[in-house]
Each structure stands twice: as structure tokens, then as C-alpha cells.
Design a protein around this motif. Sequence first.
Motif, PDB file in Angstrom:
ATOM      1  N   LEU A  21       0.708  -1.109   0.206  1.00 32.39           N
ATOM      2  CA  LEU A  21       0.008  -0.091  -0.152  1.00 32.39           C
ATOM      3  C   LEU A  21       0.914   1.299   0.071  1.00 32.39           C
ATOM      4  O   LEU A  21       0.302   2.244  -0.359  1.00 32.39           O
ATOM      5  CB  LEU A  21      -1.043   0.075   1.338  1.00 32.39           C
ATOM      6  CG  LEU A  21      -2.249  -0.940   1.036  1.00 32.39           C
ATOM      7  CD1 LEU A  21      -2.735  -0.916   2.464  1.00 32.39           C
ATOM      8  CD2 LEU A  21      -2.998  -0.569  -0.035  1.00 32.39           C
ATOM      9  N   THR A  22       2.020   1.077   0.493  1.00 32.54           N
ATOM     10  CA  THR A  22       2.979   2.213   0.334  1.00 32.54           C
ATOM     11  C   THR A  22       3.191   2.944  -0.991  1.00 32.54           C
ATOM     12  O   THR A  22       3.240   4.053  -1.071  1.00 32.54           O
ATOM     13  CB  THR A  22       4.426   1.987   0.844  1.00 32.54           C
ATOM     14  OG1 THR A  22       4.816   0.931   0.295  1.00 32.54           O
ATOM     15  CG2 THR A  22       4.080   1.763   2.473  1.00 32.54           C
ATOM     16  N   PHE A  23       2.921   1.882  -2.087  1.00 36.52           N
ATOM     17  CA  PHE A  23       3.264   2.515  -3.337  1.00 36.52           C
ATOM     18  C   PHE A  23       1.914   3.433  -3.744  1.00 36.52           C
ATOM     19  O   PHE A  23       2.178   4.186  -4.733  1.00 36.52           O
ATOM     20  CB  PHE A  23       3.553   1.439  -4.267  1.00 36.52           C
ATOM     21  CG  PHE A  23       4.745   0.678  -3.945  1.00 36.52           C
ATOM     22  CD1 PHE A  23       5.938   1.463  -4.259  1.00 36.52           C
ATOM     23  CD2 PHE A  23       4.641  -0.753  -3.519  1.00 36.52           C
ATOM     24  CE1 PHE A  23       7.102   0.689  -4.049  1.00 36.52           C
ATOM     25  CE2 PHE A  23       5.898  -1.435  -3.536  1.00 36.52           C
ATOM     26  CZ  PHE A  23       7.016  -0.529  -3.558  1.00 36.52           C
ATOM     27  N   ASN A  24       0.938   3.060  -3.295  1.00 34.06           N
ATOM     28  CA  ASN A  24      -0.544   4.015  -3.659  1.00 34.06           C
ATOM     29  C   ASN A  24      -0.584   4.947  -2.625  1.00 34.06           C
ATOM     30  O   ASN A  24      -1.919   5.568  -2.683  1.00 34.06           O
ATOM     31  CB  ASN A  24      -1.547   3.089  -3.791  1.00 34.06           C
ATOM     32  CG  ASN A  24      -1.238   2.107  -4.990  1.00 34.06           C
ATOM     33  OD1 ASN A  24      -0.726   2.315  -5.729  1.00 34.06           O
ATOM     34  ND2 ASN A  24      -1.955   0.906  -4.670  1.00 34.06           N
ATOM     35  N   PRO A  26      -1.202   8.554  -0.745  1.00 37.46           N
ATOM     36  CA  PRO A  26      -1.262   9.800  -1.309  1.00 37.46           C
ATOM     37  C   PRO A  26      -0.283  10.935  -0.876  1.00 37.46           C
ATOM     38  O   PRO A  26      -0.051  11.776  -1.579  1.00 37.46           O
ATOM     39  CB  PRO A  26      -2.806  10.361  -0.841  1.00 37.46           C
ATOM     40  CG  PRO A  26      -2.951   9.428   0.410  1.00 37.46           C
ATOM     41  CD  PRO A  26      -2.286   8.148   0.222  1.00 37.46           C
ATOM     42  N   TYR A  34       2.301   3.453   6.843  1.00 37.82           N
ATOM     43  CA  TYR A  34       2.169   1.871   6.275  1.00 37.82           C
ATOM     44  C   TYR A  34       3.373   1.339   6.442  1.00 37.82           C
ATOM     45  O   TYR A  34       3.421   0.314   6.695  1.00 37.82           O
ATOM     46  CB  TYR A  34       1.820   2.069   4.849  1.00 37.82           C
ATOM     47  CG  TYR A  34       0.313   2.583   4.422  1.00 37.82           C
ATOM     48  CD1 TYR A  34      -0.624   1.889   5.351  1.00 37.82           C
ATOM     49  CD2 TYR A  34      -0.006   3.112   3.356  1.00 37.82           C
ATOM     50  CE1 TYR A  34      -2.027   2.269   4.979  1.00 37.82           C
ATOM     51  CE2 TYR A  34      -1.323   3.491   3.132  1.00 37.82           C
ATOM     52  CZ  TYR A  34      -2.367   2.860   3.728  1.00 37.82           C
ATOM     53  OH  TYR A  34      -3.702   3.320   3.499  1.00 37.82           O
TER      54      TYR A  34
END
Length: 54
Positions: A21-24, A26, A34
Motif C-alpha cells: 500500500l505504500t506505493f499507492n 497519497p 504504512y
Amino acid sequence: MYKRTILSVICLILGLCCLLLTFNAPNGFTVGMYLVVGVCAIMLGILGLRLNRK
């Protein structure tokens, strides 16, 4: 015995999901949260699996 193994595997899966989730994320604060939660969950999962073997 099996309960600890299942919880450890769940922690590992949650940790990997948080790292993905760190790649997405904001913004920088969300990335940091995360990363911290993901690394802590992975560490707890590995620790639980190691303690389960003893």
C-alpha cells in the motif's frame, strides 16, 4: 500451537499488504504510517513463527 501459527501468518500477510500500500499512498505521512505498521507486523509474524518452533 496452531493458533499462534495462524496469527503469525496473518501478521506476515498484513505486513506485506501494508508495504504494498505504500506505493499507492497519497502523501508522505501515510507512506510512513504504512511502512511502520508493515514492518512491525512482519517482525511480529517472524517472531511468532520462531517462538512456535521452540
